[in-house]
Motif scaffolding. Structure first.
Motif, PDB file in Angstrom:
ATOM      1  N   LEU A   1      10.680 -13.739   6.919  1.00 34.95           N
ATOM      2  CA  LEU A   1      10.601 -12.294   7.068  1.00 34.95           C
ATOM      3  C   LEU A   1       9.261 -11.937   7.698  1.00 34.95           C
ATOM      4  CD1 LEU A   1      11.852 -11.173   3.529  1.00 34.95           C
ATOM      5  CD2 LEU A   1      13.127 -10.942   5.660  1.00 34.95           C
ATOM      6  N   LEU A   2       9.251 -10.850   8.456  1.00 39.83           N
ATOM      7  CA  LEU A   2       8.012 -10.308   9.009  1.00 39.83           C
ATOM      8  C   LEU A   2       7.858  -8.894   8.470  1.00 39.83           C
ATOM      9  CD1 LEU A   2       5.620 -10.853  10.883  1.00 39.83           C
ATOM     10  CD2 LEU A   2       6.979  -9.944  12.772  1.00 39.83           C
ATOM     11  N   LEU A   3       6.869  -8.716   7.598  1.00 42.62           N
ATOM     12  CA  LEU A   3       6.597  -7.417   6.990  1.00 42.62           C
ATOM     13  C   LEU A   3       5.608  -6.655   7.858  1.00 42.62           C
ATOM     14  CD1 LEU A   3       6.677  -5.437   4.493  1.00 42.62           C
ATOM     15  CD2 LEU A   3       4.691  -6.711   3.644  1.00 42.62           C
TER      16      LEU A   3
ATOM     17  N   ALA B   1      20.209  -9.358   7.560  1.00 46.74           N
ATOM     18  CA  ALA B   1      20.675 -10.490   8.355  1.00 46.74           C
ATOM     19  C   ALA B   1      19.679 -10.837   9.451  1.00 46.74           C
ATOM     20  CB  ALA B   1      22.032 -10.172   8.973  1.00 46.74           C
ATOM     21  N   HIS B   2      19.731 -12.066   9.918  1.00 43.69           N
ATOM     22  CA  HIS B   2      18.854 -12.556  10.978  1.00 43.69           C
ATOM     23  C   HIS B   2      18.837 -11.602  12.170  1.00 43.69           C
ATOM     24  CE1 HIS B   2      18.364 -15.076  14.715  1.00 43.69           C
ATOM     25  NE2 HIS B   2      17.240 -15.307  14.090  1.00 43.69           N
ATOM     26  N   GLY B   3      17.645 -11.240  12.605  1.00 37.57           N
ATOM     27  CA  GLY B   3      17.496 -10.390  13.777  1.00 37.57           C
ATOM     28  C   GLY B   3      17.593  -8.906  13.506  1.00 37.57           C
ATOM     29  N   SER B   4      17.726  -8.490  12.255  1.00 39.07           N
ATOM     30  CA  SER B   4      17.778  -7.063  11.937  1.00 39.07           C
ATOM     31  C   SER B   4      16.519  -6.650  11.180  1.00 39.07           C
ATOM     32  CB  SER B   4      19.025  -6.722  11.121  1.00 39.07           C
ATOM     33  OG  SER B   4      19.028  -7.417   9.888  1.00 39.07           O
ATOM     34  N   MET B   5      16.320  -5.345  11.084  1.00 38.01           N
ATOM     35  CA  MET B   5      15.118  -4.810  10.421  1.00 38.01           C
ATOM     36  C   MET B   5      15.530  -3.788   9.380  1.00 38.01           C
ATOM     37  SD  MET B   5      11.849  -2.806  12.138  1.00 38.01           S
ATOM     38  CE  MET B   5      10.958  -4.255  12.678  1.00 38.01           C
ATOM     39  N   LEU B   6      14.852  -3.818   8.235  1.00 44.08           N
ATOM     40  CA  LEU B   6      15.097  -2.861   7.167  1.00 44.08           C
ATOM     41  C   LEU B   6      13.868  -1.971   7.025  1.00 44.08           C
ATOM     42  CD1 LEU B   6      17.157  -2.095   4.875  1.00 44.08           C
ATOM     43  CD2 LEU B   6      15.746  -3.530   3.363  1.00 44.08           C
ATOM     44  N   TYR B   7      14.051  -0.657   7.219  1.00 43.08           N
ATOM     45  CA  TYR B   7      12.961   0.310   7.071  1.00 43.08           C
ATOM     46  C   TYR B   7      12.872   0.708   5.606  1.00 43.08           C
ATOM     47  CZ  TYR B   7      10.263   4.637   7.540  1.00 43.08           C
ATOM     48  OH  TYR B   7       9.314   5.618   7.407  1.00 43.08           O
ATOM     49  N   LEU B   8      11.656   0.654   5.034  1.00 40.21           N
ATOM     50  CA  LEU B   8      11.459   0.863   3.604  1.00 40.21           C
ATOM     51  C   LEU B   8      10.859   2.214   3.248  1.00 40.21           C
ATOM     52  CD1 LEU B   8      10.022  -2.683   2.738  1.00 40.21           C
ATOM     53  CD2 LEU B   8      12.371  -1.874   2.416  1.00 40.21           C
TER      54      LEU B   8
ATOM     55  N   GLU C   1       0.862  -1.177   0.000  1.00 41.54           N
ATOM     56  CA  GLU C   1       0.000   0.000   0.000  1.00 41.54           C
ATOM     57  C   GLU C   1       0.909   1.241   0.000  1.00 41.54           C
ATOM     58  OE1 GLU C   1      -2.313   2.865  -0.111  1.00 41.54           O
ATOM     59  OE2 GLU C   1      -3.310   0.893  -0.137  1.00 41.54           O
ATOM     60  N   PRO C   2       0.897   2.051  -1.075  1.00 39.60           N
ATOM     61  CA  PRO C   2       1.858   3.166  -1.165  1.00 39.60           C
ATOM     62  C   PRO C   2       1.666   4.231  -0.094  1.00 39.60           C
ATOM     63  CG  PRO C   2       0.239   3.268  -2.946  1.00 39.60           C
ATOM     64  CD  PRO C   2       0.058   1.938  -2.284  1.00 39.60           C
ATOM     65  N   GLY C   3       0.468   4.307   0.509  1.00 40.77           N
ATOM     66  CA  GLY C   3       0.251   5.293   1.560  1.00 40.77           C
ATOM     67  C   GLY C   3       0.782   4.867   2.912  1.00 40.77           C
ATOM     68  N   PHE C   4       1.255   3.630   3.022  1.00 41.82           N
ATOM     69  CA  PHE C   4       1.819   3.118   4.265  1.00 41.82           C
ATOM     70  C   PHE C   4       3.336   3.324   4.279  1.00 41.82           C
ATOM     71  CE2 PHE C   4      -1.440  -0.499   5.325  1.00 41.82           C
ATOM     72  CZ  PHE C   4      -2.454   0.434   5.376  1.00 41.82           C
ATOM     73  N   GLU C   5       3.908   3.386   5.474  1.00 39.04           N
ATOM     74  CA  GLU C   5       5.346   3.159   5.623  1.00 39.04           C
ATOM     75  C   GLU C   5       5.522   1.703   6.026  1.00 39.04           C
ATOM     76  OE1 GLU C   5       7.213   5.410   8.756  1.00 39.04           O
ATOM     77  OE2 GLU C   5       5.417   5.384  10.014  1.00 39.04           O
ATOM     78  N   HIS C   6       6.657   1.090   5.617  1.00 44.30           N
ATOM     79  CA  HIS C   6       6.870  -0.336   5.831  1.00 44.30           C
ATOM     80  C   HIS C   6       8.267  -0.609   6.373  1.00 44.30           C
ATOM     81  CE1 HIS C   6       3.608  -0.445   2.753  1.00 44.30           C
ATOM     82  NE2 HIS C   6       3.234  -1.546   3.387  1.00 44.30           N
ATOM     83  N   ALA C   7       8.395  -1.765   7.016  1.00 43.77           N
ATOM     84  CA  ALA C   7       9.685  -2.285   7.438  1.00 43.77           C
ATOM     85  C   ALA C   7       9.617  -3.808   7.366  1.00 43.77           C
ATOM     86  CB  ALA C   7      10.046  -1.829   8.847  1.00 43.77           C
ATOM     87  N   VAL C   8      10.779  -4.448   7.246  1.00 43.72           N
ATOM     88  CA  VAL C   8      10.853  -5.895   7.162  1.00 43.72           C
ATOM     89  C   VAL C   8      11.854  -6.393   8.193  1.00 43.72           C
ATOM     90  CG1 VAL C   8      11.409  -7.867   5.707  1.00 43.72           C
ATOM     91  CG2 VAL C   8      10.280  -5.892   4.705  1.00 43.72           C
ATOM     92  N   LEU C   9      11.415  -7.319   9.054  1.00 42.70           N
ATOM     93  CA  LEU C   9      12.259  -7.956  10.069  1.00 42.70           C
ATOM     94  C   LEU C   9      12.691  -9.322   9.567  1.00 42.70           C
ATOM     95  CD1 LEU C   9      13.399  -8.510  12.962  1.00 42.70           C
ATOM     96  CD2 LEU C   9      11.089  -9.202  13.601  1.00 42.70           C
ATOM     97  N   ALA C  10      14.001  -9.600   9.592  1.00 40.88           N
ATOM     98  CA  ALA C  10      14.519 -10.917   9.236  1.00 40.88           C
ATOM     99  C   ALA C  10      14.428 -11.808  10.472  1.00 40.88           C
ATOM    100  CB  ALA C  10      15.953 -10.813   8.747  1.00 40.88           C
ATOM    101  N   SER C  11      13.317 -12.531  10.594  1.00 39.08           N
ATOM    102  CA  SER C  11      13.085 -13.319  11.796  1.00 39.08           C
ATOM    103  C   SER C  11      13.781 -14.668  11.775  1.00 39.08           C
ATOM    104  CB  SER C  11      11.576 -13.501  12.013  1.00 39.08           C
ATOM    105  OG  SER C  11      10.940 -13.931  10.835  1.00 39.08           O
ATOM    106  N   SER C  12      14.195 -15.144  10.604  1.00 42.92           N
ATOM    107  CA  SER C  12      14.921 -16.405  10.508  1.00 42.92           C
ATOM    108  C   SER C  12      15.713 -16.412   9.209  1.00 42.92           C
ATOM    109  CB  SER C  12      13.944 -17.587  10.547  1.00 42.92           C
ATOM    110  OG  SER C  12      14.622 -18.818  10.417  1.00 42.92           O
ATOM    111  N   GLY C  13      16.976 -16.816   9.274  1.00 48.37           N
ATOM    112  CA  GLY C  13      17.793 -16.856   8.074  1.00 48.37           C
ATOM    113  C   GLY C  13      18.193 -15.479   7.597  1.00 48.37           C
ATOM    114  N   ASP C  14      18.714 -15.402   6.392  1.00 43.30           N
ATOM    115  CA  ASP C  14      19.176 -14.158   5.786  1.00 43.30           C
ATOM    116  C   ASP C  14      18.523 -13.999   4.426  1.00 43.30           C
ATOM    117  OD1 ASP C  14      21.155 -13.620   7.895  1.00 43.30           O
ATOM    118  OD2 ASP C  14      22.241 -15.313   7.016  1.00 43.30           O
TER     119      ASP C  14
END
Length: 322
Positions: free
Chosen positions: A254-256, A230-237, A208-221
């Motif tokens: 991943l957890l979006l 990497a595992h345990g880090s989050m990328l803000y989009l 949804e372009p009106g949202f801000e998003h982030a992705v958490l690497a909950s397992s693996g890379d």
């Protein structure tokens, strides 16, 4: 899950001042935090430079931990106000009890969703006989002003909607994606989706372009928009994206998380979300006095979490920022 830091820092969250007005790729490595005497988690939100993602105000990620020789998760009864807790397991099992009388054992792939609203208390424990590994995420969603004093509630959804596409199995925890909508109750526009990636997965998912998003690497890379996560880090989009491309060379999760930018300024301290320092102080005093938050029946051990001391300076909200 409770914020069990002995001297929790107050956080001023919300407002549009920290919202990226365009797509971004900001890596958030997470901070190691000890919960109780034994359990270690990675705190991704709030963190330096990133306070919220939509209404998502708090993200802890833990595991995989070998708990075969221990009691596993043991979070004593503690209070909450002004938020929802979203509990998501990848491995293990957790026993939830609360002051409403809820008594539920939940497992991987199931949604445990608690609305604190005006006031609730709850506990979380690994059952006496539990799986060897424990891994998951505990997330808080700030409630907007018009619903933050709603009646407390608890939902357990053992079956959730989802879809499969190009080596990715998606499970929709909260909100909607690709025509699939979670049964979990939401109070603001947001989304939460678990993405299980097979080895070699490469897929572009709708956003949804009106949202801000982030992705958490909950397992693996994995790789998200070409950036390794990497595992345990989050990328803000950031905002403004209509799609996101995710890839994995080996099985990963991943957890979006995403949502409409949260305009209101809130004060978050310990387990309370309020609008002023006075409101948070009153909630702490009521918990300590045994008022307002009810009682968690059946908790093994019979103890409860005492509130930490208030910070030496007053907690203040500054109003909205743009």
């Amino acid at each position: 899950m409770s914020d069990l830091e002995p001297r929790p820092a107050p956080h001023l969250l919300g407002g549009l001042g920290a919202v990226a007005p365009k797509p971004a790729l900001d890596l958030l490595p997470g901070k190691a935090v000890t919960l109780g005497e034994k359990m270690q988690v990675r705190r991704l939100l709030p963190t330096l430079g990133r306070r919220m993602v939509g209404a998502w105000a708090f993200v802890d990620h833990y595991g995989p931990d070998d708990v075969s020789g221990s009691d596993g998760m043991q979070v004593l009864p503690h209070p909450h106000t002004g938020l929802e807790t979203v509990s998501w397991l990848i491995e293990g099992s957790v026993h939830h009890r609360d002051s409403l009388g809820s008594d539920v054992l939940f497992h991987p792939g199931e949604l445990a969703l608690m609305t604190a609203g005006s006031a609730i208390s709850h506990s979380e424990q690994s059952p006496v006989t539990h799986p060897r590994l424990l891994q998951g995420a505990q997330l808080w969603v700030a409630l907007p002003d018009g619903t933050r004093d709603t009646a407390p509630a608890f939902e357990h959804h053992a079956t959730l909607p989802g879809f499969i596409s190009d080596g990715v199995t998606a499970t929709v925890l909260m909100g909607s994606m690709a025509g699939q909508t979670s049964p979990g109750t939401t109070y603001s526009p947001l989304v939460g989706v678990d993405l299980a990636l097979e080895a070699g997965a490469d897929v572009e998912l709708p956003l949804e372009p009106g949202f801000e998003h982030a992705v958490l690497a909950s397992s693996g890379d994995s790789t998200v928009e070409g950036a390794p996560v990497a595992h345990g880090s989050m990328l803000y989009l950031g905002t403004g994206r209509t799609t996101v491309r995710v890839r994995a060379e080996r099985p990963s999760r991943l957890l979006l998380l995403g949502g409409e930018p949260f305009e209101e300024q809130i004060v978050m301290w310990w387990n309370f979300v309020g609008r002023s320092g006075e409101e948070v102080t009153e909630a702490r005093e009521q918990w300590e006095a045994g008022e307002r938050f009810g009682h968690v029946d059946g908790f093994e051990g019979g103890e409860r979490t005492g509130a930490p001391p208030m910070p030496p300076v007053p907690l203040r909200a500054r109003g909205r920022e743009r």
